[in-house]
Design an enzyme around this catalytic site. Structure first.
Site, short mmCIF file in Angstrom:
data_model
loop_
_atom_site.label_atom_id
_atom_site.label_comp_id
_atom_site.label_asym_id
_atom_site.label_seq_id
_atom_site.Cartn_x
_atom_site.Cartn_y
_atom_site.Cartn_z
N VAL A 93 0.86 -1.19 0.00
CA VAL A 93 0.00 0.00 0.00
C VAL A 93 0.90 1.24 0.00
CG1 VAL A 93 -1.87 1.21 1.16
CG2 VAL A 93 -1.74 -1.30 1.28
N TYR B 26 -5.10 2.52 9.62
CA TYR B 26 -6.10 1.62 9.02
C TYR B 26 -7.40 1.51 9.78
CZ TYR B 26 -2.61 0.67 5.59
OH TYR B 26 -1.70 0.83 4.57
N LEU C 23 -5.51 7.29 -0.95
CA LEU C 23 -5.71 6.00 -0.28
C LEU C 23 -7.19 5.71 -0.11
CD1 LEU C 23 -4.52 3.51 1.04
CD2 LEU C 23 -4.29 4.81 3.17
N PHE D 149 2.42 -10.40 5.37
CA PHE D 149 2.45 -10.18 3.92
C PHE D 149 2.38 -8.69 3.62
CE2 PHE D 149 -1.83 -11.32 5.34
CZ PHE D 149 -2.60 -10.22 4.94
#
Length: 404
Positions: free
Chosen positions: A78, A119, A90, A404
């Protein structure tokens, strides 16, 4: 800005943007590896003219949830160009990903957060926790139980997908939050020869116990630093075991590796049996805890009705979701102890949630009552939080090692 797919021809642009944002300068081999990782991903970019100024990739993962599996895009790389921050880039890219999740009937998404503060604003909640565990292995590991006495053997990492892959797959049903691994994820990512975080570590080693397999551990080693006199290290990346005795045998082996003095496990579950059967908690210490997998309920109703439940409950939930308006509203959650219904209602509210907090509770790793105590969830009906916690409860806490 235009939000659109990032074609394979623009992958090098996407990687350059990610390396700029994350302050990295990978060698050609690592760049080639990252490029291969991106090929099967869904890729969304923000373009200012023909310049790529934002990028999000999503692995096509399958995630274990209580009672089964769900498709779960795993967001990674990201990136927003520093010249285009605070311009909604975003928000636009994640909005497009959430829209696609709806089209593809993917009710949840997940990521590992590089910055926790970001987030939650997009509806992600920390659904699993990791514990940093350190063992002083300069003396034999003291345990309160006897280790399994069956012989141990080393497994060639090249044989891991066939030798331990099926065993790992069988453990996924025991804990929510685990990513299914195909052969490429085992060989190309999880057991990569060189560790991205520390190039002084050895290639991965795998020790296994039992035939048929009853447990295994994945670890890497590093020798003593002669300049600082830091003892040699065993870093444990994964340990799975059928029984506490099998786990005890594997931990005993790891703590006895020659020319090392510390065992460090970077992300163990908070209910790891080692923390109970260790005889000396000065020797086996938890040195930290961190939010691991962040989960986003993209379709709250589909996510709740797809998981299994531990107890019956009937509650009216009021959900607020600023990013996916279809999730917002008042809904009756009716659980019969196995399955659930989730339907709009006008009845009085029992619990009020922000979608991020419902995501944190979804896998069973965060108690609703704790969020009520923290002032993050409002309990309108006394006992409602306890009732929902009983329904959400899992035998083992959710956990994942797959970053990840």
């Amino acid at each position: 800005m235009e939000i659109r797919d990032v074609p394979e021809a623009h992958l090098d642009r996407a990687l350059d943007l990610a390396y700029l944002v994350f302050h990295e300068r990978p060698d050609e081999a690592k760049r080639k590896h990252h490029r291969a990782l991106m090929l099967p991903c869904a890729r969304v970019g923000a373009y200012d003219g023909e310049t790529l100024v934002g990028f999000v990739a999503a692995h096509p993962f399958t995630l274990s949830v209580p009672g089964g599996d769900l498709p779960c895009p795993g967001l990674t790389f990201v990136s927003v160009a520093p010249t285009h921050r605070r311009r909604g880039v975003l928000s636009a890219m994640l909005g497009e990903l959430f829209r696609r999740c709806g089209e593809r009937r993917e009710p949840i998404a997940a990521l590992w957060a590089s910055e926790d503060a970001i987030y939650g604003r997009f509806g992600f909640g920390p659904a699993t926790q990791g514990a940093l565990v350190e063992i002083d292995s300069r003396r034999p590991l003291a345990l309160r139980i006897a280790p399994d006495e069956r012989p141990l053997r080393l497994v060639d990492p090249a044989d891991a997908p066939a030798a331990v892959g099926p065993y790992y797959a069988s453990t996924r049903a025991l804990r929510a939050g685990r990513v299914a691994r195909d052969e490429e994820r085992w060989s190309g990512e999880w057991l990569a020869d060189e560790d991205e975080e520390d190039d002084e570590l050895s290639p991965p080693r795998i020790v296994a116990l039992g035939d048929p397999l009853a447990g295994y551990a994945v670890y890497r080693t590093k020798g003593e630093n002669e300049d600082t006199r830091t003892p040699g290290l065993v870093r444990v990346d994964e340990l799975e075991a059928d029984t506490p005795a099998v786990a005890a045998a594997l931990w005993t082996y790891l703590a006895a590796v020659d020319l090392t003095g510390t065992v460090r496990a970077w992300g163990r579950p908070l209910d790891d049996p080692l923390l109970l059967f260790a005889a000396d908690r000065d020797q086996v210490r938890v040195t930290g805890q961190f939010p691991a997998l962040w989960v986003r309920l993209v379709d709250v109703g589909a996510a709740l009705t797809a998981r299994s439940w531990a107890a019956a409950a009937e509650l009216v939930l009021e959900v607020h979701d600023a990013r996916v308006p279809a999730n917002s509203g008042r809904f009756r959650l009716a659980v019969d102890g196995r399955s659930a219904r989730y339907e709009p209602t006008g009845d009085p509210v029992d619990l009020s949630f922000d979608v991020r907090d419902l995501g944190a509770c979804y896998l069973g790793g965060t108690r609703v009552a704790d969020l009520v105590a923290a002032g993050l969830v409002e309990e309108h009906t006394p006992g409602a939080a306890a009732a929902l916690d009983a329904a959400l409860r899992t035998d083992r806490l959710p956990h994942t090692d797959d970053e990840f």
